[in-house]
Design an enzyme around this catalytic site. Structure first.
Site, PDB file in Angstrom:
ATOM      1  N   LYS A  45       0.863  -1.174   0.000  1.00 21.05           N
ATOM      2  CA  LYS A  45       0.000   0.000   0.000  1.00 21.05           C
ATOM      3  C   LYS A  45       0.905   1.232   0.000  1.00 21.05           C
ATOM      4  O   LYS A  45       1.980   1.213   0.619  1.00 21.05           O
ATOM      5  CB  LYS A  45      -0.882  -0.014   1.265  1.00 21.05           C
ATOM      6  N   CYS A 131      -2.041  10.374  -6.733  1.00 27.73           N
ATOM      7  CA  CYS A 131      -3.045   9.990  -5.759  1.00 27.73           C
ATOM      8  C   CYS A 131      -4.225  10.939  -5.842  1.00 27.73           C
ATOM      9  O   CYS A 131      -4.156  12.058  -5.336  1.00 27.73           O
ATOM     10  CB  CYS A 131      -2.447   9.968  -4.369  1.00 27.73           C
TER      11      CYS A 131
HETATM   12  C1  LIG Z   1      -9.096   0.273  -3.204  1.00 29.09           C
HETATM   13  C2  LIG Z   1      -7.997   0.838  -4.041  1.00 29.09           C
HETATM   14  C3  LIG Z   1      -6.916   1.453  -3.437  1.00 29.09           C
HETATM   15  C4  LIG Z   1      -5.869   1.962  -4.194  1.00 29.09           C
HETATM   16  N1  LIG Z   1      -4.801   2.521  -3.557  1.00 29.09           N
HETATM   17  C5  LIG Z   1      -3.705   2.884  -4.283  1.00 29.09           C
HETATM   18  C6  LIG Z   1      -2.523   3.315  -3.632  1.00 29.09           C
HETATM   19  O1  LIG Z   1      -2.432   3.369  -2.410  1.00 29.09           O
HETATM   20  N2  LIG Z   1      -1.467   3.669  -4.405  1.00 29.09           N
HETATM   21  C7  LIG Z   1      -1.494   3.601  -5.785  1.00 29.09           C
HETATM   22  O2  LIG Z   1      -0.501   3.910  -6.428  1.00 29.09           O
HETATM   23  N3  LIG Z   1      -2.619   3.176  -6.417  1.00 29.09           N
HETATM   24  C8  LIG Z   1      -3.704   2.819  -5.698  1.00 29.09           C
HETATM   25  N4  LIG Z   1      -4.827   2.347  -6.345  1.00 29.09           N
HETATM   26  C9  LIG Z   1      -4.842   2.272  -7.826  1.00 29.09           C
HETATM   27  C10 LIG Z   1      -4.485   0.877  -8.303  1.00 29.09           C
HETATM   28  O3  LIG Z   1      -3.164   0.545  -7.918  1.00 29.09           O
HETATM   29  C11 LIG Z   1      -4.628   0.759  -9.833  1.00 29.09           C
HETATM   30  O4  LIG Z   1      -3.705   1.666 -10.431  1.00 29.09           O
HETATM   31  C12 LIG Z   1      -6.029   1.079 -10.343  1.00 29.09           C
HETATM   32  O5  LIG Z   1      -7.008   0.512  -9.510  1.00 29.09           O
HETATM   33  C13 LIG Z   1      -6.226   0.577 -11.776  1.00 29.09           C
HETATM   34  O6  LIG Z   1      -6.073  -0.835 -11.827  1.00 29.09           O
HETATM   35  P1  LIG Z   1      -7.358  -1.826 -11.931  1.00 29.09           P
HETATM   36  O7  LIG Z   1      -8.113  -1.444 -13.154  1.00 29.09           O
HETATM   37  O8  LIG Z   1      -6.756  -3.201 -12.003  1.00 29.09           O
HETATM   38  O9  LIG Z   1      -8.160  -1.632 -10.694  1.00 29.09           O
HETATM   39  C14 LIG Z   1      -5.904   1.851  -5.605  1.00 29.09           C
HETATM   40  C15 LIG Z   1      -7.005   1.237  -6.219  1.00 29.09           C
HETATM   41  C16 LIG Z   1      -8.048   0.718  -5.466  1.00 29.09           C
HETATM   42  C17 LIG Z   1      -9.186   0.045  -6.166  1.00 29.09           C
END
Ligand SMILES: Cc1cc2nc3c(=O)[nH]c(=O)nc-3n(C[C@H](O)[C@H](O)[C@H](O)COP(=O)(O)O)c2cc1C
Length: 311
Positions: A45, A131
């Site tokens: 995270k 972020c």
């Molecule tokens: C619940 C949640 C928390 C996330 N927290 C972070 C984070 O702390 N840092 C980060 O770089 N991306 C964070 N993301 C973004 C994801 O790493 C990812 O880039 C984004 O969800 C797109 O990928 P996906 O289509 O597979 O969900 C988060 C995404 C979700 C759904």
């Protein structure tokens, strides 16, 4: 024999699939679960200097085509993740893991990165420049001047392997401008993409998450075309020393295949992992291997970046 092994910054990984930051990586228990799955590695995270509660719940909602979230960077603080990684690297010296981090201000980002620099951490560091969910803070990567300044300051003291997590860009000129900045620095990778910022999902007459009156980052199936475009745009523009991690919209082996075809050396899974659990890694790996076998590809190098255009 079909292999999905890969390499980032000279570190080898048995599999090119891993979690995306923020999913299955808040606690040591979750990180251990990803580590013991078919994933090639994990990323933590995103850690801030101090632990954070994040935004009020509900702050994440699964929707049919993906997810919406406004987490507000809840995390256990840098020391929690860094101390765990320092122990882990002695226990498992043959594996490499990713530490995601960002400060709540440029000063805090430097404090965090200096701590990592001064530690014995031997893994990969991912600076989250994207972020979208901290109320009142613009995201750094949409401000090119600030991005350039932070990177120039960081590389004055940071000598460990570093990459950045980026939000999606939507304009060709922005791809050009961002790449011109990144190419000036000894970055090891860029990770495209973070959530597509500030979507709004409605059920009946109401939003589905509490923070920001329902506005939140979108992940999952919705965002694959945007993610692929960003992976490929940076693959075309960045110097070859800067590798690409592809993130966004990976539900199947076919999706992972497309990320690699666009130039990704590693592929991350967020929303699908949240919905399905760590079993997703084995399923998607098998699906990817099946596609590779059908096409006669034995390794990712056989097709990475080889997206075909129409003349
Ligand atoms: C619940 C949640 C928390 C996330 N927290 C972070 C984070 O702390 N840092 C980060 O770089 N991306 C964070 N993301 C973004 C994801 O790493 C990812 O880039 C984004 O969800 C797109 O990928 P996906 O289509 O597979 O969900 C988060 C995404 C979700 C759904």
């Amino acid at each position: 024999m079909v292999s999905t092994k890969t390499e980032i910054a000279g570190f080898e990984f048995d599999n090119c699939l891993m979690n995306a930051a923020g999913v299955a990586c808040m606690t040591i228990e979750e990180l251990e679960e990803v580590k013991q799955s078919s994933a090639g590695t994990f990323v933590t995270k995103t850690a801030t200097l101090e632990a954070r509660q994040g935004n009020p719940e509900p702050r994440y909602h699964d929707v049919p085509l993906g997810s919406i979230n406004s987490m507000g960077l809840p995390n256990h603080g840098l020391d929690y993740y860094l101390n765990y990684l320092l122990e882990l690297q002695d226990k498992e010296p043959d594996r490499t893991f990713f530490l995601s981090l960002v400060g709540m201000s440029p000063e805090e980002t430097h404090t965090i990165l200096k701590k990592v620099q001064e530690s014995d951490f031997r893994g990969l560091t991912e600076l989250n420049l994207s972020c979208p969910n901290v109320p009142g803070k613009p995201q750094i990567a949409y401000d090119f001047e600030t991005t350039d300044k932070i990177l120039s300051e960081v590389f004055a003291y940071f000598t460990k392997p570093l990459g950045i997590k980026l939000p999606p860009y939507f304009d060709i000129v922005h791809f050009d401008q961002a790449a011109a900045i990144f190419n000036q620095y000894p970055l090891k990778f860029v990770n495209c993409v973070n959530s597509v910022g500030n979507g709004l999902y409605i059920e009946d007459e109401s939003v589905v998450i509490r923070p920001k009156n329902g506005f939140g980052g979108i992940g999952g199936e919705y965002i694959k075309p945007t993610a692929l475009a960003n992976v490929h745009a940076f693959y075309q523009r960045l110097k070859p020393e800067i590798q690409i991690i592809g993130t966004g919209g990976v539900l199947t082996g076919r999706d992972a295949f497309e990320h690699i075809l666009c130039g990704a050396s590693m592929v991350e899974i967020g929303t699908t992992l949240h919905k399905e659990g760590v079993a997703a890694f084995e399923r998607i790996t098998n699906e990817l291997k099946e596609i590779m076998a059908e096409k006669g590809y034995e390794s990712l190098e056989d097709f990475r970046g080889k997206l075909k255009y129409i003349d």
